[in-house]
Design an enzyme around this catalytic site. Structure first.
Site, PDB file in Angstrom:
ATOM      1  N   ASP A  24      13.968  -3.937  -6.646  1.00  0.00           N
ATOM      2  CA  ASP A  24      14.647  -4.673  -7.712  1.00  0.00           C
ATOM      3  C   ASP A  24      13.709  -4.726  -8.916  1.00  0.00           C
ATOM      4  OD1 ASP A  24      16.091  -6.327  -9.349  1.00  0.00           O
ATOM      5  OD2 ASP A  24      16.259  -7.989  -7.924  1.00  0.00           O
ATOM      6  N   THR A  31       8.145  -2.927 -10.897  1.00  0.00           N
ATOM      7  CA  THR A  31       7.168  -3.310 -11.896  1.00  0.00           C
ATOM      8  C   THR A  31       7.840  -3.443 -13.270  1.00  0.00           C
ATOM      9  OG1 THR A  31       5.344  -2.279 -10.704  1.00  0.00           O
ATOM     10  CG2 THR A  31       5.065  -2.542 -13.076  1.00  0.00           C
ATOM     11  N   ASN A  72       8.266   9.285  -5.035  1.00  0.00           N
ATOM     12  CA  ASN A  72       8.870   8.827  -6.292  1.00  0.00           C
ATOM     13  C   ASN A  72       7.920   9.064  -7.457  1.00  0.00           C
ATOM     14  OD1 ASN A  72       8.115   6.221  -7.950  1.00  0.00           O
ATOM     15  ND2 ASN A  72       7.403   5.845  -5.849  1.00  0.00           N
ATOM     16  N   MET A 124       9.079   7.597 -10.548  1.00  0.00           N
ATOM     17  CA  MET A 124      10.012   6.868 -11.399  1.00  0.00           C
ATOM     18  C   MET A 124       9.414   6.557 -12.770  1.00  0.00           C
ATOM     19  SD  MET A 124      12.585   6.747  -9.356  1.00  0.00           S
ATOM     20  CE  MET A 124      13.708   5.589 -10.124  1.00  0.00           C
ATOM     21  N   GLY A 125       8.143   6.158 -12.792  1.00  0.00           N
ATOM     22  CA  GLY A 125       7.500   5.902 -14.077  1.00  0.00           C
ATOM     23  C   GLY A 125       7.807   4.541 -14.674  1.00  0.00           C
ATOM     24  N   PHE A 126       7.919   3.517 -13.802  1.00  0.00           N
ATOM     25  CA  PHE A 126       8.145   2.151 -14.285  1.00  0.00           C
ATOM     26  C   PHE A 126       9.378   2.054 -15.175  1.00  0.00           C
ATOM     27  CE2 PHE A 126       3.353   0.800 -14.119  1.00  0.00           C
ATOM     28  CZ  PHE A 126       3.409   0.781 -12.744  1.00  0.00           C
ATOM     29  N   ASN A 129       5.745  -8.407 -10.513  1.00  0.00           N
ATOM     30  CA  ASN A 129       4.767  -7.337 -10.594  1.00  0.00           C
ATOM     31  C   ASN A 129       4.805  -6.748 -12.002  1.00  0.00           C
ATOM     32  OD1 ASN A 129       3.847  -4.467 -10.361  1.00  0.00           O
ATOM     33  ND2 ASN A 129       3.627  -4.978  -8.195  1.00  0.00           N
ATOM     34  N   SER A 164      -0.103   2.465  -9.555  1.00  0.00           N
ATOM     35  CA  SER A 164       0.950   3.469  -9.459  1.00  0.00           C
ATOM     36  C   SER A 164       0.430   4.799  -9.993  1.00  0.00           C
ATOM     37  CB  SER A 164       2.186   3.051 -10.259  1.00  0.00           C
ATOM     38  OG  SER A 164       3.097   4.135 -10.358  1.00  0.00           O
ATOM     39  N   ASN A 194       2.282   7.101 -11.245  1.00  0.00           N
ATOM     40  CA  ASN A 194       3.332   7.706 -12.065  1.00  0.00           C
ATOM     41  C   ASN A 194       3.284   7.336 -13.540  1.00  0.00           C
ATOM     42  OD1 ASN A 194       4.466   8.968  -9.760  1.00  0.00           O
ATOM     43  ND2 ASN A 194       5.385   7.003  -9.185  1.00  0.00           N
ATOM     44  N   THR A 195       2.304   6.543 -13.948  1.00  0.00           N
ATOM     45  CA  THR A 195       2.060   6.261 -15.356  1.00  0.00           C
ATOM     46  C   THR A 195       0.710   6.857 -15.710  1.00  0.00           C
ATOM     47  OG1 THR A 195       3.364   4.213 -15.377  1.00  0.00           O
ATOM     48  CG2 THR A 195       1.679   4.457 -17.075  1.00  0.00           C
ATOM     49  N   LYS A 220      -2.811  -5.267  -7.229  1.00  0.00           N
ATOM     50  CA  LYS A 220      -2.317  -4.289  -6.257  1.00  0.00           C
ATOM     51  C   LYS A 220      -3.114  -3.005  -6.424  1.00  0.00           C
ATOM     52  CE  LYS A 220       1.959  -2.361  -4.356  1.00  0.00           C
ATOM     53  NZ  LYS A 220       3.427  -2.439  -4.410  1.00  0.00           N
ATOM     54  N   ASN A 269      -0.498   0.473  -2.650  1.00  0.00           N
ATOM     55  CA  ASN A 269       0.562   1.159  -3.361  1.00  0.00           C
ATOM     56  C   ASN A 269       0.819   2.514  -2.705  1.00  0.00           C
ATOM     57  OD1 ASN A 269       2.400   1.867  -5.499  1.00  0.00           O
ATOM     58  ND2 ASN A 269       1.197   0.589  -6.897  1.00  0.00           N
ATOM     59  N   THR A 270       1.548   3.378  -3.380  1.00  0.00           N
ATOM     60  CA  THR A 270       1.840   4.715  -2.863  1.00  0.00           C
ATOM     61  C   THR A 270       0.618   5.621  -2.980  1.00  0.00           C
ATOM     62  OG1 THR A 270       2.685   5.426  -5.008  1.00  0.00           O
ATOM     63  CG2 THR A 270       4.279   4.526  -3.432  1.00  0.00           C
ATOM     64  N   GLY A 318       6.036   5.179   2.719  1.00  0.00           N
ATOM     65  CA  GLY A 318       6.636   5.314   4.036  1.00  0.00           C
ATOM     66  C   GLY A 318       5.609   5.467   5.144  1.00  0.00           C
TER      67      GLY A 318
END
Length: 351
Positions: free
Chosen positions: A69, A90, A115, A117-119, A146, A185, A187-188, A228, A257-258, A282
């Protein structure tokens, strides 16, 4: 085979993962009147292992990790599935669309997700408005928020980074039961560079000061602050972050995190390559995430709250993380593969 597993194998696994996520989340929100009656009571009382941490009473040990979410649109509906606390985000200072699609892929053989996604989120101002309108139920779920860096902010400009996090903190801290600084993350661009203690220390100090002022202005008590971290940190770096968290009087650390690692996957190499770059979540994270929690607990003793996340698929996984030193556990990918009844199965197993 359980009904959800049939649905996942026959339908969801053949659907674009991001579209499937949005459809599932809409269904969870639509079902809230039913889940409030069937599962809401169970999600709030009578769960195993409730405890007092960070000045908060957690009615249970299992929470939903950030990422599901992002925009605070389904907090109570998610709690009704069985989560004692829900962490949104986030959230970034500026609204942003995230990375180009496709940006989410499944690795079913590994019970994993990739993922990038990039926030993607509506931004701190919009989320704050949404939280202001949300009816706070007296026995509703504890809410974690977050926060992360906006993509347009260069990581090598410390003043700009602090200003960006300040925006999110000032707007969101008044609504948080606890606040999480996400610097992990993959992804940023440049975000993980902020885990270096010479950058992390002033950032955390600034967020702490802003959060204290925002809470005071809202007539609230001090908001617990956590950081985190990534599973890809070297052990020595994990310990440095632990020492920093203690020195700065943080309330806790969320680990982990991932990961950007693809070591030891069962999926065919072509499937992994097709999934592309991004953070892996996962089951493959289980071992390293447990190791990081064990390292942290050995370093900080009982001075910090540790939330274990990453690779928790079964009640045995959750118990392993608790035994390693976690006070609480979170999950996200486990819910994707396990379905809406998954949290209750974990709770029953922990009992």
């Amino acid at each position: 085979m359980q009904p959800y597993q049939l649905l996942f194998d026959k339908v969801l696994s053949r659907t674009d993962p991001e579209k499937a996520h949005h459809a599932a989340f809409r269904a969870i929100r639509a079902a809230q009147p039913v889940t409030r009656l069937v599962g809401g009571r169970r999600s709030r009382v009578g769960r195993p292992g409730g405890r007092q941490l960070m000045g908060l009473r957690f009615p249970g040990l299992l929470g939903l990790a950030a990422g599901f979410d992002k925009n605070a649109v389904g907090i109570d509906a998610l709690a009704n599935l069985g989560f004692a606390f829900v962490e949104i985000g986030t959230v970034t200072g500026e609204p942003q669309p995230g990375n180009p699609k496709p940006r989410l892929a499944r690795l079913p053989a590994d019970r994993a997700v990739v993922n990038r996604m990039g926030f993607n989120n509506d931004g701190a101002a919009a989320v704050a408005q949404r939280l202001a309108k949300r009816e706070r139920r007296r026995r509703g779920p504890l809410l974690g928020i977050n926060i992360g860096k906006s993509k347009v902010v260069p990581d090598d400009d410390q003043a700009a980074v602090e200003a960006d996090y300040e925006t999110s903190t000032r707007l969101l801290a008044p609504y948080a039961d606890y606040l999480v600084v996400n610097v992990s993350s993959p992804n940023t661009p440049g975000l993980r560079n902020l885990q270096a203690v010479e950058k992390l220390a002033p950032l955390l100090a600034h967020v702490r000061d802003v959060a204290d002022r925002a809470a005071a202005d809202a007539g609230r008590d001090r908001v617990p602050l956590l950081v985190k971290i990534a599973p890809d940190l070297a052990d020595d770096d994990v310990l440095e972050v632990a020492d920093l968290a203690v020195a700065q009087d943080l309330s806790g650390i969320i680990a982990t995190n991932t990961t950007i690692s693809r070591t030891g996957l069962r999926s065919d190499a072509s499937v992994v390559e097709a999934a592309g770059a991004g953070g892996l979540s996962g089951a493959p994270l289980r071992r390293r995430s447990t190791e990081v929690v064990r390292l942290l607990r050995g370093r900080v003793g009982d001075r910090l709250t540790l939330i274990g996340v990453g690779g928790i698929s079964t009640a045995e996984d959750a118990q392993e993380r608790l035994d390693a030193g976690a006070d609480l556990v979170q999950a996200y990918t486990g819910l994707i593969y396990g379905g809406p009844m998954w949290p209750r199965r974990i709770l029953k197993g922990l009992e």
